[in-house]
Design an enzyme around this catalytic site. Structure first.
Site, short mmCIF file in Angstrom:
data_model
loop_
_atom_site.label_atom_id
_atom_site.label_comp_id
_atom_site.label_asym_id
_atom_site.label_seq_id
_atom_site.Cartn_x
_atom_site.Cartn_y
_atom_site.Cartn_z
N LYS A 14 3.31 -7.19 -6.91
CA LYS A 14 2.41 -6.03 -6.92
C LYS A 14 3.04 -4.84 -7.64
CE LYS A 14 2.06 -5.97 -2.36
NZ LYS A 14 2.81 -7.14 -1.84
N ARG A 89 -2.84 -2.74 4.68
CA ARG A 89 -2.15 -3.93 5.17
C ARG A 89 -2.72 -4.40 6.50
NH1 ARG A 89 2.99 -3.24 2.36
NH2 ARG A 89 4.40 -4.95 2.80
N ARG A 128 15.63 -10.59 -5.61
CA ARG A 128 15.49 -9.13 -5.70
C ARG A 128 16.51 -8.44 -4.80
NH1 ARG A 128 9.66 -6.65 -4.33
NH2 ARG A 128 10.35 -6.71 -2.18
N ARG A 134 17.78 -3.46 -1.03
CA ARG A 134 16.87 -3.34 0.11
C ARG A 134 17.31 -4.30 1.21
NH1 ARG A 134 10.59 -3.43 -1.54
NH2 ARG A 134 10.54 -4.31 0.56
N ARG A 146 8.51 -10.86 7.62
CA ARG A 146 7.55 -10.11 6.80
C ARG A 146 6.38 -11.00 6.39
NH1 ARG A 146 11.59 -8.28 2.48
NH2 ARG A 146 9.82 -7.53 1.28
P1 ADP Z 1 6.89 -5.82 0.25
O1 ADP Z 1 5.42 -5.89 0.09
O2 ADP Z 1 7.63 -6.36 -0.94
O3 ADP Z 1 7.36 -6.39 1.54
P2 ADP Z 1 6.78 -2.91 0.57
O4 ADP Z 1 7.71 -2.02 -0.17
O5 ADP Z 1 5.34 -2.84 0.25
O6 ADP Z 1 7.39 -4.36 0.34
O7 ADP Z 1 6.94 -2.67 2.15
C1 ADP Z 1 8.19 -2.66 2.80
C2 ADP Z 1 7.99 -2.43 4.30
O8 ADP Z 1 7.38 -1.13 4.50
C3 ADP Z 1 7.05 -3.39 5.02
O9 ADP Z 1 7.73 -4.55 5.44
C4 ADP Z 1 6.57 -2.53 6.19
O10 ADP Z 1 7.55 -2.44 7.21
C5 ADP Z 1 6.45 -1.14 5.59
N1 ADP Z 1 5.09 -0.87 5.07
C6 ADP Z 1 4.77 -0.65 3.76
N2 ADP Z 1 3.45 -0.43 3.63
C7 ADP Z 1 2.91 -0.50 4.87
C8 ADP Z 1 1.59 -0.39 5.41
N3 ADP Z 1 0.55 -0.14 4.61
N4 ADP Z 1 1.42 -0.54 6.75
C9 ADP Z 1 2.45 -0.78 7.55
N5 ADP Z 1 3.72 -0.92 7.12
C10 ADP Z 1 3.96 -0.79 5.80
#
Ligand code: ADP
Length: 189
Positions: A14, A89, A128, A134, A146
């Protein structure tokens, strides 16, 4: 306005595709993951709270991310459109986003879902993790958590946009340009 939701499990690509969309379509990129990591690096109370959950691979509460998105929409009133990356999400977040946009007489144009199988996702995230620093990318147990959170809470969001006839599925395996081409074809339709 062109408002896109980029959808897919962690590691689906994404963020990578968002960068290309920004360059070509001049949209504003709103990634809740990036916004949360910004709060963490600034050491805010919100960041401290979120970090614990993120390090365990759990979602942060809906109110937190909805509040962040609402602020960003208000701060970018003149935008041509937005890419929502990693948001919504949960179905509650999707409903809140519809309400926020409705108050601006706007709407989501398409949800673009990047389809990638679980094995490839785990491989990409571990790769990554070597570079990104991270914590949530370095640990296979957190990665699996996740993906489980995604399957339990996020996958149903696809149905929300299917009901509105906005769901578009794209093969997320291939070269970055190939995948971008498929996304662009949806937008140009
Ligand atoms: P990825 O999709 O690669 O796991 P992101 O950077 O989008 O990584 O998200 C990292 C973390 O941030 C998620 O595992 C969650 O804990 C939190 N997070 C991000 N966006 C949201 C959201 N919209 N609602 C709840 N938690 C979120």
């Amino acid at each position: 306005m062109l408002n896109l939701v980029l959808f897919g499990p962690p590691g689906a690509g994404k963020g990578t595709q968002s960068q290309k969309l920004i360059e070509k379509h001049g949209l504003i990129h709103l990634s809740t993951g990036d916004l949360l990591r910004g709060e963490i690096s600034q050491g805010t109370a919100l960041g401290l709270e979120a970090k614990k959950l993120m390090d365990e691979g759990m979602l942060v509460p809906d109110e937190v991310v909805i509040g962040m998105i609402s602020n960003k929409l208000d701060a970018n009133k003149e935008a041509e459109g937005f890419i929502f990356d990693g948001f919504p999400r949960t179905v509650a977040q999707a409903e809140a986003l519809d309400n926020l946009l409705e108050s601006k007489a706007a709407t989501i144009s398409h949800m673009i879902a990047l389809e990638v199988d679980a094995e490839e996702l785990e491989r990409r995230l571990l790769e990554r993790g070597k570079e990104s620093g991270r914590a949530d990318d370095a640990n296979p147990e957190v990665i699996r958590k996740r993906i489980k959170e995604y399957n339990d809470k996020t996958a149903p969001v696809a149905g929300f946009y299917k009901n509105q006839d906005k769901f578009k599925s794209i093969n997320g395996i291939g070269s970055i340009d190939q995948i971008y081409g498929a996304i662009d074809a949806v937008i140009e339709q």
